[in-house]
Design an enzyme around this catalytic site. Sequence first.
Site, short mmCIF file in Angstrom:
data_model
loop_
_atom_site.label_atom_id
_atom_site.label_comp_id
_atom_site.label_asym_id
_atom_site.label_seq_id
_atom_site.Cartn_x
_atom_site.Cartn_y
_atom_site.Cartn_z
N ASP A 1 -2.58 9.62 25.03
CA ASP A 1 -3.05 10.79 25.69
C ASP A 1 -2.23 11.11 26.75
OD1 ASP A 1 -4.66 12.51 27.20
OD2 ASP A 1 -6.39 11.18 27.38
N CYS B 1 -5.80 18.83 25.16
CA CYS B 1 -4.37 18.28 25.01
C CYS B 1 -3.93 18.18 23.43
CB CYS B 1 -4.23 17.17 25.69
SG CYS B 1 -3.93 17.33 27.65
N ARG B 2 -4.51 16.91 22.78
CA ARG B 2 -4.38 16.62 21.57
C ARG B 2 -4.86 17.30 20.35
NH1 ARG B 2 -5.75 10.47 22.75
NH2 ARG B 2 -7.27 11.55 24.05
N SER B 3 -6.29 17.44 20.45
CA SER B 3 -6.96 17.96 19.19
C SER B 3 -6.84 19.34 19.07
CB SER B 3 -8.24 17.73 19.19
OG SER B 3 -9.06 18.03 20.24
N ASN C 1 -10.72 17.69 24.65
CA ASN C 1 -10.38 18.87 23.65
C ASN C 1 -9.60 20.00 24.40
OD1 ASN C 1 -12.31 21.38 22.06
ND2 ASN C 1 -10.56 20.38 21.17
N CYS D 1 -10.68 14.73 20.00
CA CYS D 1 -9.98 13.97 21.22
C CYS D 1 -10.90 13.75 22.40
CB CYS D 1 -8.71 14.61 21.70
SG CYS D 1 -8.87 16.15 22.63
P1 4NP Z 1 -7.32 15.24 25.43
O1 4NP Z 1 -6.58 14.70 27.04
O2 4NP Z 1 -8.28 14.15 25.27
O3 4NP Z 1 -6.24 15.05 24.54
O4 4NP Z 1 -7.72 16.54 25.61
C1 4NP Z 1 -7.49 14.61 28.07
C2 4NP Z 1 -7.97 15.81 28.79
C3 4NP Z 1 -8.63 15.61 29.93
C4 4NP Z 1 -9.05 14.29 30.33
C5 4NP Z 1 -8.82 13.31 29.67
C6 4NP Z 1 -8.00 13.43 28.27
N1 4NP Z 1 -10.01 14.36 31.41
O5 4NP Z 1 -10.38 13.18 31.78
O6 4NP Z 1 -10.39 15.39 31.97
#
Ligand code: 4NP
Length: 159
Positions: free
Chosen positions: A128, A16-18, A14, A11
């Site tokens: 997200d 939240c989702r993955s 790295n 994702c």
């Molecule tokens: P992820 O979510 O891609 O599912 O881990 C996010 C976590 C942090 C950010 C964006 C998406 N960020 O912009 O910091």
Amino acid sequence: MSSPTRILFVCLGNICRSPLAEALFIHHSEKNGLSGRFEADSAGTSNYHEGEKADSRTRKNAISHGIEITHRSRPFSVSDFEYFDLILAMDSQNLSDILALSTDPDHHQKTSLLLDFLPGSEGKPVPDPWYGGEEGFEQVYNLLDLATRKLLEHLLRNR
Ligand code: 4NP
């Protein structure tokens, strides 16, 4: 015994989702007595959160379902294309960011969206949850729970 099938979930951050997809896939394979058959990891297309634990809201929600996430964020590396058998992106931006790093058709062939393995959701993103409220984390949990079960079923059928 043959070597494990290696799966990488990807994702943006790295956190939240993955990492949740990784933890759920491992959970389902262990529950089915298949832990030795698979190796799972996760990575981000960014290095924004490198070295950090998963987002506290993701971890709290996962714990409420009995899933502990121990992964620390790391950025995707071009060498991941060689090591992993299957690279599964959460959304189309993640997918195009990864694919832009290689022109090797073998690398492209092993890379797709995770939800391509969830019948009826092919081509769709795992949303997200980072900017939203608690309910977004629960929705993502339920989606990833289902998608990783279906992925496991697919891998067992198409071994
Ligand atoms: P992820 O979510 O891609 O599912 O881990 C996010 C976590 C942090 C950010 C964006 C998406 N960020 O912009 O910091």
